[in-house]
Design an enzyme around this catalytic site. Structure first.
Site, short mmCIF file in Angstrom:
data_model
loop_
_atom_site.label_atom_id
_atom_site.label_comp_id
_atom_site.label_asym_id
_atom_site.label_seq_id
_atom_site.Cartn_x
_atom_site.Cartn_y
_atom_site.Cartn_z
N THR A 156 0.82 -1.21 0.00
CA THR A 156 0.00 0.00 0.00
C THR A 156 0.86 1.27 0.00
OG1 THR A 156 -1.71 -1.17 1.16
CG2 THR A 156 -1.63 1.19 1.56
N ARG A 193 -13.86 -8.27 0.35
CA ARG A 193 -13.04 -7.93 1.52
C ARG A 193 -12.54 -6.48 1.45
NH1 ARG A 193 -7.56 -6.01 2.48
NH2 ARG A 193 -6.96 -6.70 4.54
N VAL A 194 -12.69 -5.77 2.53
CA VAL A 194 -12.17 -4.40 2.62
C VAL A 194 -11.22 -4.34 3.82
CG1 VAL A 194 -12.75 -1.98 3.03
CG2 VAL A 194 -14.25 -3.41 1.60
N GLY A 195 -10.05 -3.76 3.60
CA GLY A 195 -9.06 -3.67 4.68
C GLY A 195 -9.16 -2.35 5.42
N ASP A 196 -8.05 -1.96 6.02
CA ASP A 196 -8.04 -0.73 6.84
C ASP A 196 -7.86 0.54 6.03
OD1 ASP A 196 -5.43 -1.69 6.20
OD2 ASP A 196 -4.60 -0.23 7.60
N THR A 208 0.08 0.75 7.12
CA THR A 208 0.23 -0.32 6.12
C THR A 208 0.51 -1.64 6.83
OG1 THR A 208 1.48 -1.15 4.23
CG2 THR A 208 2.67 0.31 5.73
N THR A 249 -1.34 -5.76 7.84
CA THR A 249 -2.50 -6.64 7.86
C THR A 249 -3.73 -5.83 8.28
OG1 THR A 249 -1.00 -8.39 8.54
CG2 THR A 249 -3.35 -8.85 8.74
N GLY A 250 -4.53 -5.46 7.31
CA GLY A 250 -5.62 -4.51 7.53
C GLY A 250 -6.54 -4.87 8.68
N1 ASP Z 1 -3.42 -2.54 4.83
C1 ASP Z 1 -3.73 -3.00 3.50
C2 ASP Z 1 -4.95 -3.90 3.56
O1 ASP Z 1 -5.07 -4.66 4.48
C3 ASP Z 1 -2.63 -3.74 2.85
C4 ASP Z 1 -1.30 -3.04 2.89
O2 ASP Z 1 -1.02 -2.25 3.76
O3 ASP Z 1 -0.50 -3.30 2.01
O4 ASP Z 1 -5.74 -3.86 2.65
#
Ligand code: ASP
Length: 358
Positions: free
Chosen positions: A221, A249-252, A272, A274-275
């Site tokens: 990211t 799926r949606v992350g952070d 950045t 593990t969301g």
């Molecule tokens: N945080 C992002 C997600 O989980 C991935 C990343 O930081 O590369 O979607």
């Protein structure tokens, strides 16, 4: 009489001491203020397992890309640009670079498609905008800003976000625009790993030949945090999410308080990693809250959260405080990152705290 003279003398002495103390403290304030940077910027291009054996050429490509991005941000700030404009322009540049998992170069979903997430936040008034799961928007960060500035809402997702993009006339692309061979191979590897995992095999066999020197199945990211000359903070984050992600799926990254946060009273943060963990621990907001409630510095607050609340390997943050302090804290083996400020700080790094690949 003697008593009165003593009292007067004591009073005069107290006034003298008080005046001197005030002068000292005001000159300290002035010194402190003059030591503060007038502007500061930090950015990341993802955290994760980045092997030190990474090919020299590839490493140089990342270093060059980080240089280009931090130079753009620094030069804009030097010329007096506003924090939000700097965040948007620097993220756009990184979204166009296929090295990063954002915009062109985004990772692929389980169905070989691209679903992009982004967010932006203005520290002046906590206004915020985000999009999740867009498939045809070239610069999701720009659409996020339009959500923030032109709608009554904070976050639009999937079809709704696409419809909002129609209304805003942002640049659209055919989804194939996002395709890169490297991400396709990553998807294949990730899919193989899933099968291997089902067989309960070890980590080594998940990475045949050890060729995945940058394991960005989860990471890559981009994010930017800025303090401008007017004392305003802003932050933005953009991502393709996780390789092989499923079911919307949606992350952070599009979640304010987790992946992005900005408050002029405290700091601007982009996360950045593990969301899911960053959402659970409201990482970006928690750092701001620790600063606000305890008076901690940005680096102390960030360390408490990244090294005290998250698990090793989860990822990291970059941030800038309202006083121009810069933090780049991570608990993964590496984080692509860069920072600059008005006092001449200028650095690009991937692994240890000490290194500077400038
Ligand atoms: N945080 C992002 C997600 O989980 C991935 C990343 O930081 O590369 O979607």
């Amino acid at each position: 009489m003697t008593y009165q003279i003593t009292t007067i003398l004591l009073l005069a002495f107290s006034v003298f001491m008080l005046t001197t103390a005030c002068e000292e403290s005001s000159s300290m304030d002035n010194n402190e203020a003059s030591e503060r940077p007038e502007y500061a910027i930090a950015l990341h291009g993802g955290a994760g397992v980045i092997s030190r054996d990474i090919d020299d050429e590839i490493r140089q490509e990342y270093v060059d890309a980080l240089h280009e991005a931090i130079r753009l941000g620094r030069d804009m700030l030097e010329e007096g640009a506003e924090a939000l404009d700097v965040v948007e322009q620097v993220v756009r540049l990184m979204e166009d670079n296929p090295l990063f998992n954002a915009g062109r170069g985004a990772v692929m979903t389980n169905e070989e498609t691209f679903e992009l997430d982004a967010s932006i936040m203005d520290g002046r008034d906590l206004s915020a905008g985000a999009v999740a799961g867009v498939t045809t928007v070239r610069h999701p960060i720009t659409l996020s800003r339009l959500v923030m500035e032109n709608s009554r809402h904070v976050l639009f997702a999937r079809d709704g976000a696409e419809r909002y993009a129609d209304m805003m006339e942002v640049e659209r692309v055919d989804p194939s625009f996002f395709h890169t061979e490297r991400r396709y191979e990553q998807l294949r590897r990730a899919q193989e790993r899933d099968e291997v995992r089902l067989d309960h095999s070890g980590e080594q066999s998940m990475n045949p030949g050890g060729h995945a020197e940058i394991d960005d199945a989860k990471f890559g990211t981009v994010g930017v945090a800025v303090l401008d000359r007017n004392g305003n903070l802003a932050a933005g984050t953009s991502t393709g999410g996780m390789t092989n992600k499923r079911f919307g799926r949606v992350g952070d990254s599009p979640i304010h308080g987790a992946g992005t946060y900005a408050n002029n009273e405290t700091c601007a943060i982009s996360s950045t990693g593990t969301g899911e963990e960053f959402i659970r621990h409201a990482v970006a907001f928690q750092i701001s809250a620790i600063m606000e409630y305890t008076g901690a510095s940005l680096n102390d607050a960030a360390n408490q959260v990244i090294n005290g609340k998250l698990q090793p390997g989860d990822g990291g943050i970059i941030g800038v405080s309202h006083t121009g302090e810069i933090a780049m804290v991570f608990n993964s083996p590496g984080m692509f990152r860069a920072a600059a400020d008005s006092r001449g700080r200028f650095e690009v790094a991937i692994w240890d705290e000490e290194e500077n690949l400038d």
